[in-house]
Structure formats: structure tokens, C-alpha cells
Design a protein around this motif. Structure first.
Motif: not given
Length: 159
Positions: A65, A118, A155, A157
Motif C-alpha cells: 500500500i 492497493d 482497494h 486502504t
């Protein structure tokens, strides 16, 4: 001075994947990814950190990330079909991955763990990840990272 090859670099070499290494000075103090970005001279949106999480049975999962973001633990667990995950104890990091804190690369770990990148990475062409030791960052294409780690892109984060 010749750059010592890490497991991550050797693995990329074997697979003939292009990358570049950026070396920066380190001290004994742990620095965060934003400081790494400053030392390498790039915007922090291009620098990604590697987090290793585990479930209650100690199965491990790797998340890549942006350094300026925080992992959404619920989204992370959902991404790997787990009810709950927690960060792996730092004391176990070297034993499980072969890498130390601040030098944990998602490439070339002792085992290939389920990996998630991410989705923000899809908005850039290349990113910087740990090269497998403190003080070394690997810049590589996002697509190559996803391919070499066999990662899902989701996704995971908080923005």
C-alpha cells in the motif's frame, strides 16, 4: 561500490524484469515511508510499503500500500476471504519472510504468500518498494510487481 543483490533483486533478474535500485543512507532509527521518499527524492505517492498480516491460524498475507495511507483492516480481511487479520508480530518477520523491518520486500520472501496491491497503484506506471534491505528501494513497473507477486489489485486502504 557494487550493490549487493538481495533475494528480491535476484528473483527479478531471473525473471528478466526491469527495475532500478535507489540507495539511501540509513541510521539505527526506524524511518517511515514518507522520509524514505524524501531521501530517494520522489513524491511519497510513488513509494509503497509492504505489510505482512496473519489470521488466527498464523497463515500470512502480504499487502502493498502507499506509504501515506493506512491499511483498512476490514477491507484487507475481505480481500483474502478472512474474517479477521492482524499485523504479524515483528519478532516473527525475519523468520517468516526472510526480511527485517524497514527492508521487507514483497518479492523474494521465503514463501509466496497471498498478496494484494492497493488499487491506487493502477493510477501510476511505476512504484518504489523495499529492495529487501534497509536503505534500498526498487523502482519497477506496477504491472511487473503484480505479475511477479501474483497479486490481486483491490482497494484496501483508508485515503
Amino acid at each position: 561500490m557494487k550493490q549487493k543483490k538481495t533475494n528480491a533483486m535476484r528473483m527479478l533478474d531471473r525473471q528478466k524484469i526491469n527495475y532500478s535500485v535507489n540507495i539511501y543512507e540509513i541510521s539505527d532509527e526506524h524511518i517511515d515511508g514518507t522520509e524514505v521518499a524524501n531521501k530517494v527524492g520522489i513524491e511519497d505517492k510513488y513509494v509503497y510499503k509492504t505489510l505482512v498480516l496473519e489470521n488466527s491460524d498464523h497463515h500470512h498475507f502480504v499487502f502493498i500500500i502507499p506509504v501515506s495511507n493506512t491499511l483498512d483492516m476490514k477491507a484487507a480481511a475481505h480481500a483474502v476471504n478472512e474474517k479477521k487479520l492482524q499485523l504479524m508480530p515483528l519478532d516473527d518477520l525475519k523468520k517468516v519472510t526472510g526480511y527485517i523491518r524497514g527492508g521487507c520486500s514483497p518479492i523474494g520472501m521465503k514463501k509466496q504468500f497471498e498478496t494484494v496491491v492497493d488499487e491506487q497503484a493502477t493510477s501510476i506506471d511505476s512504484l518504489y518498494i523495499s529492495g529487501g534491505e534497509r536503505g534500498g528501494q526498487i523502482e519497477m513497473a506496477v504491472d511487473d510487481l503484480v505479475e511477479v507477486t501474483n497479486a490481486k489489485v483491490m482497494h484496501v486502504t483508508h485515503h
